[in-house]
Design a protein around this motif. Sequence first.
Motif, mmCIF file in Angstrom:
data_model
loop_
_atom_site.group_PDB
_atom_site.id
_atom_site.type_symbol
_atom_site.label_atom_id
_atom_site.label_comp_id
_atom_site.label_asym_id
_atom_site.label_seq_id
_atom_site.Cartn_x
_atom_site.Cartn_y
_atom_site.Cartn_z
ATOM 1 N N ASN A 1 0.829 -1.192 0.000
ATOM 2 C CA ASN A 1 0.000 0.000 0.000
ATOM 3 C C ASN A 1 0.874 1.256 0.000
ATOM 4 N N ASN A 2 1.862 1.292 0.875
ATOM 5 C CA ASN A 2 2.740 2.458 0.949
ATOM 6 C C ASN A 2 3.592 2.610 -0.308
ATOM 7 N N LEU B 1 1.462 4.183 -2.904
ATOM 8 C CA LEU B 1 1.353 5.620 -2.652
ATOM 9 C C LEU B 1 2.621 6.365 -3.069
ATOM 10 N N TYR C 1 2.810 9.480 -5.605
ATOM 11 C CA TYR C 1 3.363 10.799 -5.285
ATOM 12 C C TYR C 1 4.405 11.241 -6.310
ATOM 13 N N SER D 1 2.216 2.573 -9.837
ATOM 14 C CA SER D 1 1.290 2.699 -8.713
ATOM 15 C C SER D 1 0.119 1.735 -8.868
ATOM 16 N N ASN E 1 -6.819 4.229 -0.888
ATOM 17 C CA ASN E 1 -5.593 4.726 -1.512
ATOM 18 C C ASN E 1 -5.558 4.430 -3.009
ATOM 19 N N TYR E 2 -6.137 3.322 -3.406
ATOM 20 C CA TYR E 2 -6.237 2.999 -4.827
ATOM 21 C C TYR E 2 -7.094 4.042 -5.539
ATOM 22 N N LEU F 1 -7.604 7.094 -4.544
ATOM 23 C CA LEU F 1 -6.815 8.329 -4.520
ATOM 24 C C LEU F 1 -5.800 8.323 -5.661
#
Length: 160
Positions: free
Chosen positions: A61-62, A65, A69, A76, A98-99, A101
């Motif tokens: 997940n991180n 992200l 970014y 991603s 987060n996906y 986003l």
Amino acid sequence: MNPSELEARIPKLKAKERDVALRELGYYYLQLYLKERKDELIRKSISFYSQVIKKDCVVLNNLGLCYMYLGNCEDSMEVFNSAREVCKNEDEYMLDFNYSLALLNCNRPSEAYIVIKSLLKQKKDPHFIRLFGRVCLSLSKRDLSYVMEQFLSLRVWISQ
């Protein structure tokens, strides 16, 4: 222990301890990036997270992200999709949030809309409402009905 000391110890650590150290360093540099917004910090985070041998939902997940970014949409999306194979039910909300986003930031608001809309049906959370608002505003450039949907969702959420 400060990050540079931990970095220096990595080659001497056994596999499991090494993964823990790499995860901590990846997280440290991700958080530092969020404060300072310097690309070299997010690249360091990616470097550490990429070296983790046993990747779990949080690492993936991180990492997804981090690529978002940097504006690296394909990597991603690839990481988020592979995270789905690893994540358990309790992690799916975080991953899907987060996906969506990442989809929005990668200029794919229609896909982000589908993901975040399904999250709103399952769980009412202020972060979800806020992201849903951003997605609807992005889509309202093509169709103003999304602004009304955002307003109605917010109204329903507040009344509960």
